[in-house]
Design a protein around this motif. Sequence first.
Motif, PDB file in Angstrom:
ATOM      1  N   GLN A  52      -1.174  -3.871  11.248  1.00  0.00           N
ATOM      2  CA  GLN A  52      -0.171  -4.281  10.266  1.00  0.00           C
ATOM      3  C   GLN A  52       0.514  -3.069   9.638  1.00  0.00           C
ATOM      4  O   GLN A  52       1.721  -3.084   9.388  1.00  0.00           O
ATOM      5  CB  GLN A  52      -0.832  -5.138   9.184  1.00  0.00           C
ATOM      6  N   PHE A  53      -0.258  -2.021   9.417  1.00  0.00           N
ATOM      7  CA  PHE A  53       0.278  -0.790   8.849  1.00  0.00           C
ATOM      8  C   PHE A  53       1.341  -0.186   9.773  1.00  0.00           C
ATOM      9  O   PHE A  53       2.457   0.124   9.341  1.00  0.00           O
ATOM     10  CB  PHE A  53      -0.866   0.207   8.625  1.00  0.00           C
ATOM     11  N   VAL A  54       1.010  -0.046  11.048  1.00  0.00           N
ATOM     12  CA  VAL A  54       1.945   0.546  12.012  1.00  0.00           C
ATOM     13  C   VAL A  54       3.179  -0.327  12.172  1.00  0.00           C
ATOM     14  O   VAL A  54       4.312   0.159  12.194  1.00  0.00           O
ATOM     15  CB  VAL A  54       1.249   0.766  13.368  1.00  0.00           C
ATOM     16  N   GLU A  56       4.577  -2.573  10.111  1.00  0.00           N
ATOM     17  CA  GLU A  56       5.499  -2.632   8.979  1.00  0.00           C
ATOM     18  C   GLU A  56       6.169  -1.289   8.702  1.00  0.00           C
ATOM     19  O   GLU A  56       7.337  -1.241   8.339  1.00  0.00           O
ATOM     20  CB  GLU A  56       4.783  -3.121   7.718  1.00  0.00           C
ATOM     21  N   ARG A  57       5.439  -0.205   8.909  1.00  0.00           N
ATOM     22  CA  ARG A  57       6.014   1.107   8.580  1.00  0.00           C
ATOM     23  C   ARG A  57       6.987   1.624   9.631  1.00  0.00           C
ATOM     24  O   ARG A  57       7.909   2.382   9.314  1.00  0.00           O
ATOM     25  CB  ARG A  57       4.895   2.132   8.383  1.00  0.00           C
ATOM     26  N   PHE A  58       6.794   1.218  10.888  1.00  0.00           N
ATOM     27  CA  PHE A  58       7.586   1.821  11.960  1.00  0.00           C
ATOM     28  C   PHE A  58       8.453   0.837  12.739  1.00  0.00           C
ATOM     29  O   PHE A  58       9.338   1.256  13.481  1.00  0.00           O
ATOM     30  CB  PHE A  58       6.662   2.563  12.928  1.00  0.00           C
ATOM     31  N   PHE A  59       8.204  -0.471  12.576  1.00  0.00           N
ATOM     32  CA  PHE A  59       8.972  -1.429  13.370  1.00  0.00           C
ATOM     33  C   PHE A  59       9.731  -2.455  12.523  1.00  0.00           C
ATOM     34  O   PHE A  59      10.552  -3.194  13.056  1.00  0.00           O
ATOM     35  CB  PHE A  59       8.042  -2.164  14.351  1.00  0.00           C
ATOM     36  N   VAL A  60       9.449  -2.496  11.238  1.00  0.00           N
ATOM     37  CA  VAL A  60      10.178  -3.388  10.340  1.00  0.00           C
ATOM     38  C   VAL A  60      11.247  -2.578   9.609  1.00  0.00           C
ATOM     39  O   VAL A  60      10.943  -1.505   9.086  1.00  0.00           O
ATOM     40  CB  VAL A  60       9.216  -4.044   9.314  1.00  0.00           C
ATOM     41  N   PRO A  61      12.496  -3.036   9.589  1.00  0.00           N
ATOM     42  CA  PRO A  61      13.545  -2.303   8.865  1.00  0.00           C
ATOM     43  C   PRO A  61      13.143  -2.053   7.412  1.00  0.00           C
ATOM     44  O   PRO A  61      12.485  -2.890   6.793  1.00  0.00           O
ATOM     45  CB  PRO A  61      14.750  -3.245   8.958  1.00  0.00           C
ATOM     46  N   HIS A  62      13.542  -0.925   6.884  1.00  0.00           N
ATOM     47  CA  HIS A  62      13.127  -0.510   5.546  1.00  0.00           C
ATOM     48  C   HIS A  62      13.401  -1.582   4.493  1.00  0.00           C
ATOM     49  O   HIS A  62      12.560  -1.855   3.627  1.00  0.00           O
ATOM     50  CB  HIS A  62      13.843   0.796   5.163  1.00  0.00           C
ATOM     51  N   GLN A  63      14.553  -2.199   4.553  1.00  0.00           N
ATOM     52  CA  GLN A  63      14.943  -3.174   3.530  1.00  0.00           C
ATOM     53  C   GLN A  63      14.124  -4.458   3.593  1.00  0.00           C
ATOM     54  O   GLN A  63      14.114  -5.249   2.650  1.00  0.00           O
ATOM     55  CB  GLN A  63      16.438  -3.505   3.616  1.00  0.00           C
ATOM     56  N   HIS A  64      13.403  -4.676   4.704  1.00  0.00           N
ATOM     57  CA  HIS A  64      12.595  -5.891   4.858  1.00  0.00           C
ATOM     58  C   HIS A  64      11.107  -5.636   4.592  1.00  0.00           C
ATOM     59  O   HIS A  64      10.301  -6.570   4.692  1.00  0.00           O
ATOM     60  CB  HIS A  64      12.773  -6.475   6.258  1.00  0.00           C
ATOM     61  N   ARG A  65      10.760  -4.417   4.292  1.00  0.00           N
ATOM     62  CA  ARG A  65       9.360  -4.126   3.980  1.00  0.00           C
ATOM     63  C   ARG A  65       9.035  -4.590   2.567  1.00  0.00           C
ATOM     64  O   ARG A  65       9.929  -4.790   1.741  1.00  0.00           O
ATOM     65  CB  ARG A  65       9.085  -2.615   4.089  1.00  0.00           C
ATOM     66  N   ASP A  77       0.066   3.769   1.262  1.00  0.00           N
ATOM     67  CA  ASP A  77       0.186   2.455   1.895  1.00  0.00           C
ATOM     68  C   ASP A  77      -1.130   2.055   2.562  1.00  0.00           C
ATOM     69  O   ASP A  77      -1.638   0.939   2.362  1.00  0.00           O
ATOM     70  CB  ASP A  77       1.324   2.498   2.928  1.00  0.00           C
ATOM     71  N   LEU A  78      -1.716   2.962   3.303  1.00  0.00           N
ATOM     72  CA  LEU A  78      -2.955   2.653   4.030  1.00  0.00           C
ATOM     73  C   LEU A  78      -4.104   2.398   3.061  1.00  0.00           C
ATOM     74  O   LEU A  78      -4.874   1.442   3.229  1.00  0.00           O
ATOM     75  CB  LEU A  78      -3.296   3.805   4.975  1.00  0.00           C
ATOM     76  N   VAL A  79      -4.219   3.233   2.040  1.00  0.00           N
ATOM     77  CA  VAL A  79      -5.292   3.049   1.059  1.00  0.00           C
ATOM     78  C   VAL A  79      -5.170   1.699   0.366  1.00  0.00           C
ATOM     79  O   VAL A  79      -6.159   0.961   0.235  1.00  0.00           O
ATOM     80  CB  VAL A  79      -5.282   4.193   0.019  1.00  0.00           C
TER      81      VAL A  79
END
Length: 393
Positions: A52-54, A56-65, A77-79
């Motif tokens: 989920q971390f990977v 949302e951070r790398f495949f979801v557009p910034h505005q949709h996070r 974020d990971l913590v």
Amino acid sequence: MILSQISYLDCIAFLVFLAPQLLVQIGLLPLLTWLTPALPSLAPKAVAIPYQFVRERFFVPHQHRAPFVQKATPFQDLVIRFVRYAFANMPAFLGRVFFSKAVSLPFLRFRMLRHGIVTSPIRWTEIKRPNFGGVWIVHNQQEQPDVIVYYCHGGGFSMGSSFFYMEFLLAWVAMLKNAGYSNPALFALEYTLVPDATYPTQLHETVAGYEYVLSLAQSSVRVVVGGDSAGATLILSFLLYMSDHTDLRHQKPGLAIMISPWVTILSRENRNTESDYLNSSSLELYGRQYIGSKVSAYDPIVSPGTCRDLDKWREASPEQGWYFLYGSEEVLGPETRRLISLLEKTGKEVDSWEEPGGIHAWPVASLYLGETREARLSGLKSIVEAIKNRIHS
């Protein structure tokens, strides 16, 4: 004493200190008794966190996070993802060990040594009395303090300790000294956790702790009361309690600092958000355990947010008013906003800092997780400024 950001090495050290304490404080058999049936459901959720971390951070557009993810560093974020998982899935008896003195104090010593510090320049003393306990932190033990912070830690009434907050509390006293106070001090209450006791034990301990602080203070108006989460609840309850007791009513503190307060213990407004690590179901469980079976959840001393009496809040308000800090993404945010709106109608001074994209108790957490010194100290800086503006050195 202001240390640098928590590192991955610190995380490993924390786990090293934690592992033996799980066996010492809980025991192998109780751990296995809980873990064995729970593992089939817990393991897939834990494994999913890196995915989920990977994603949302790398495949979801910034505005949709999620709002917090948009502003958080990868480490933060990971913590927070793991903290969210733990809060929703781990029982409180495990959390008690995580935040206990036996784990937190060695971890602080490790952090200090990593920064070349053997002994803290600001000393602390553990206070143990029959009706309360806590940690006394003061810049100069030989002189009377010119300002005292009375602090109650969070943890859902079921976990937490002042020692887990020690780095935050030491930094607070250091920043008060830098702000111009000659001898700032802080007393952190160690109240009894649930299920060892339920309400009103914690309230009575809060009252006793305040009386102890008054015995050390120049005057009550030079005392700042504060807390985060459940600790802020205790302070709110205590202030309402004071308004009903003549012996305390004329010894009100100078200012109240509320960090992400748990205003209403049981509330339909406490709903999960994409960003926050709190879980509304776990909050309700902890809240019901704290309240117990002998009092009503609608008693305003138990659950301060249920009090809508302006006169009551006017009488309960500190001499110089209130300062609230909370995040826009908090599960507890709606109730906090409602209380602020009510307090503003009392005529007392009420200031607040709602951090955009912020999550629960971030002014505390950011001291450990902030990437830069400015980011780590931003919450404490605003708190110290609020104190300086209301209580002159």
